[in-house]
Design a protein around this motif. Structure first.
Motif, PDB file in Angstrom:
ATOM      1  N   UNK A 264      -9.866   5.493   8.390  1.00 39.24           N
ATOM      2  CA  UNK A 264      -9.198   5.193   7.128  1.00 39.24           C
ATOM      3  C   UNK A 264      -8.565   6.451   6.537  1.00 39.24           C
ATOM      4  N   UNK A 265      -9.273   7.586   6.635  1.00 39.80           N
ATOM      5  CA  UNK A 265      -8.695   8.833   6.130  1.00 39.80           C
ATOM      6  C   UNK A 265      -7.443   9.212   6.903  1.00 39.80           C
ATOM      7  N   UNK A 266      -7.525   9.083   8.253  1.00 42.33           N
ATOM      8  CA  UNK A 266      -6.357   9.426   9.065  1.00 42.33           C
ATOM      9  C   UNK A 266      -5.191   8.502   8.744  1.00 42.33           C
ATOM     10  N   UNK A 267      -5.482   7.204   8.566  1.00 43.22           N
ATOM     11  CA  UNK A 267      -4.413   6.259   8.245  1.00 43.22           C
ATOM     12  C   UNK A 267      -3.818   6.545   6.868  1.00 43.22           C
ATOM     13  N   UNK A 268      -4.700   6.862   5.911  1.00 39.54           N
ATOM     14  CA  UNK A 268      -4.205   7.172   4.571  1.00 39.54           C
ATOM     15  C   UNK A 268      -3.327   8.422   4.595  1.00 39.54           C
ATOM     16  N   UNK A 269      -3.792   9.439   5.334  1.00 36.49           N
ATOM     17  CA  UNK A 269      -3.007  10.677   5.400  1.00 36.49           C
ATOM     18  C   UNK A 269      -1.660  10.424   6.055  1.00 36.49           C
ATOM     19  N   UNK A 270      -1.648   9.535   7.049  1.00 37.01           N
ATOM     20  CA  UNK A 270      -0.391   9.251   7.735  1.00 37.01           C
ATOM     21  C   UNK A 270       0.575   8.480   6.842  1.00 37.01           C
ATOM     22  N   UNK A 271       0.053   7.433   6.184  1.00 38.68           N
ATOM     23  CA  UNK A 271       0.933   6.561   5.413  1.00 38.68           C
ATOM     24  C   UNK A 271       1.341   7.159   4.074  1.00 38.68           C
ATOM     25  N   UNK A 272       0.442   7.919   3.473  1.00 39.75           N
ATOM     26  CA  UNK A 272       0.736   8.384   2.110  1.00 39.75           C
ATOM     27  C   UNK A 272       1.291   9.792   2.071  1.00 39.75           C
ATOM     28  N   UNK A 273       1.085  10.560   3.124  1.00 40.56           N
ATOM     29  CA  UNK A 273       1.514  11.959   3.071  1.00 40.56           C
ATOM     30  C   UNK A 273       2.523  12.260   4.166  1.00 40.56           C
ATOM     31  N   UNK A 274       2.089  12.077   5.425  1.00 36.76           N
ATOM     32  CA  UNK A 274       2.951  12.516   6.517  1.00 36.76           C
ATOM     33  C   UNK A 274       4.188  11.626   6.658  1.00 36.76           C
TER      34      UNK A 274
END
Length: 614
Positions: free
Chosen positions: A311-321
């Motif tokens: 979930x953290x990796x997905x959040x970082x991908x969708x919201x930041x990267x």
């Protein structure tokens, strides 16, 4: 000026290619995972073709690094050939024999993918390529050659031959490796759930059909699946889990009228009795039901461990990267993407979102190793033997080693009796006959009597030498007088290659242990001479924590296997009498290292020096 423009144009073109490779990395990573899944479920040919396609992306990056003068080439493990049958028409893998080559070839191909270190390095590079490779590619478009060299060094650090990394980089690499291991554990948990459904479904179906005796074969297949989970726990989580299953029951004994008992009925063939015994053994084995509990509960536990970092990796991908890349692309091109709340928030708080993205990735790197350790503990909680099963296993082990000890003692007594009968006893009888003849010839032919006396003296010396050799074979005098270290050092003097003796023993071990260790080292050095084609050998001695450890290493061609020949099996049986172990590491090409450990106390003062070369 024209040359400078041409070089900048070429650099910009290479930078765009590297940018495209960076964006293609996640796609190749997904293909990599899919190919591993295909190979795992048995579709090896399409899986290996897809694997080769994905590796072409990494190979392309290696070629571009080589153009910058930086070597990043590595060799992948080759596809194993189809196993060939032995003299009995069986196909071997590890310590098991199979009737057809399909299963061992499948295991070899899955083992090739899982054990190839280049696979993990490729996947790490593919995961990082959009974060590192693509920005460096864009930078190469702007500044040219320096960014191309940075990309080449980064590619070589991940895809090139392994180099001793720094401590912080080792931690990052281990965390990245644990990230994709979590992905594999998630896929394996799905397979475990299918295995649990298969075990329960076949149990109900076979009992309804009255063919429940065949259920033991189903249990064997799920046992292999839990064995795979034990292997994964040992290699990835560092948790060694011995198999707790009961051994197969012994073959049934026929009754007085030649029939075999299968439950409540008698049969003429032993087959039904064997199937019934295996069914009862599997049904009463607690490990069967603990395996079922593991297969059923692992998807839940694995999901609980995988979801937070995912979930953290997905959040970082969708919201930041993803907004970051949208912002980059919109700034560099005329493309416009549909607005989203995250993009607006990113545009307003660029520094904050960049920090949150780095923090999320760091949290993933911290959580991944922790999740792997927790999964190992979870695996040990159900897959490890219970205290009762461990006690039963130890009793079986002691029974086997006691039987081996009794057999070994009987064989040794037979050998001594045979050597005494064929050697010294025969010569002593001949000496008695010669002395009788000398008594007759003493008055009539004194010269001939004196000649026979000389022959008798020579014969008596030969008898004495044979008796000494026999005693030396039972327990060498130097071992009795000087101890194990000096006895091995004296043994090394008789070996026709340089043998280095390292280490020391703080005192004397029990004589039986020293004798077993001495003859085990003698057997191993003999194997080095006969089979290893080695130039040197090394024997390391040590005693710590109540355990005598001896390691014999050679620089030969390797390939030794405890399943081949009787020498290594004999050493294992000899050490097993004292609850000792033999660990053999002998990859193809060498070196070979045999490590023996025997639990024992050390009692008397030190009697030997520390190291020498024979």
């Amino acid at each position: 000026m024209r040359d400078w423009a041409r070089r900048r144009g070429a650099s910009a073109g290479r930078g765009l290619v590297l940018f495209g490779l960076g964006l293609a990395g996640p796609v190749a990573f997904v293909g990599y995972v899919l190919s591993i899944v295909l190979i795992t479920v048995g579709a090896c040919d399409p899986g290996e073709r897809l694997l080769d396609r994905c590796r072409a992306v990494a190979d392309s990056a290696r070629r571009r690094a080589r153009r910058q003068g930086i070597e990043a080439d590595v060799d992948y493990l080759p596809v194993p050939p189809v196993p060939q049958p032995d003299a009995e028409g069986r196909y071997r893998w590890d310590n098991y024999l199979y009737r057809s080559p399909h299963l061992p070839h499948y295991v070899q191909r899955t083992h090739r993918v899982s054990s190839d270190p280049a696979t993990a390095r490729d996947m790490n590079w593919m995961l990082l390529s959009p974060l590192v490779g693509a920005p460096l590619g864009l930078l190469a478009v702007l500044i040219g050659e320096p960014a191309l060299r940075w990309h080449a060094r980064w590619t070589a650090s991940l895809l090139g031959p392994p180099r001793p990394p720094r401590a912080w980089w080792r931690t990052v690499q281990r965390s990245l490796l644990d990230c994709w291991r979590l992905v594999v554990l998630g896929l394996l948990s799905v397979l475990n759930l299918l295995g649990a459904a298969w075990l329960v479904g076949t149990f109900l179906l076979l009992h309804v059909l009255g063919a429940h005796r065949f259920w033991a074969r189903i249990v064997a297949s799920t046992t292999a699946l839990t064995g795979l989970n034990r292997t994964v726990a040992a290699r990835w989580s560092g948790v060694e889990i011995p198999a707790p299953h009961r051994p197969d029951p012994p073959p049934p004994e026929p009754t007085a009228d030649g029939l075999y008992r299968s439950g409540d009925r008698l049969t003429e063939s032993p087959g039904p009795a064997i199937r019934h015994a295996r069914y009862v053994n599997a049904l009463r084995d607690p490990a069967t039901w603990r395996d079922l509990a593991w297969l059923s509960g692992d998807p839940v536990v694995t999901a609980a461990l995988v979801v937070p970092p995912a979930a953290l990796a997905l959040w970082a991908t969708q919201s930041v990267w993803a907004p970051f890349w949208v912002w980059i692309i919109e700034a560099l091109t005329d493309l416009e993407f549909p607005d989203s709340p995250w993009q607006d928030w990113f545009a307003a708080h660029r520094i904050v979102t960049a920090g949150l993205g780095v923090a999320a990735i760091a949290a993933v790197l911290v959580l991944a190793p922790l999740a792997m350790r927790l999964h190992g503990w979870w695996a040990r909680s159900l897959l490890a033997p219970t205290r009762r099963a461990e006690l039963a296993r130890r009793v079986r082990r002691l029974t086997e080693t006691r039987a081996d000890a009794v057999d070994a003692e009987a064989r040794e007594l037979d050998r001594i009796e045979r050597d005494l009968h064929d050697g010294p006893q025969a010569r002593l009888v001949a000496l008695g006959l010669k002395l009788g003849a000398i008594r007759v010839l003493l008055d009539r032919e004194p010269q001939r009597a004196r000649d026979m006396l000389d022959e008798t003296g020579a014969d008596s010396r030969r008898v004495l030498d044979e008796l000494r050799d026999l005693v030396r074979g039972i327990r060498p005098p130097v071992l009795v007088e000087r101890g194990l270290a000096d006895a091995i050092r004296a043994l090394a003097l008789d070996v026709a290659l340089p043998v280095e003796i390292a280490g020391s023993l703080p005192g004397r071990c029990p004589m039986a242990v020293e004798s077993a260790a001495y003859f085990a080292v003698s057997e191993l050095l003999g194997n080095v001479l006969k089979h290893a084609e080695a130039d040197t050998a090394r024997v390391e001695l040590g005693h710590a924590d109540g355990v005598l450890r001896i390691a014999v290493t050679d620089d030969g061609r390797g390939g030794a296997d405890t399943g081949c020949g009787t020498g290594l099996r004999g050493i294992r049986r000899r050490l097993g009498t004292f609850d000792g172990t033999l660990d053999l590491s002998s990859p193809a090409g060498g070196p070979t290292r045999a490590t023996m450990e025997i639990p024992c106390a050390s009692s008397s003062p030190k009697t030997s020096s520390s190291s020498a070369t024979a």
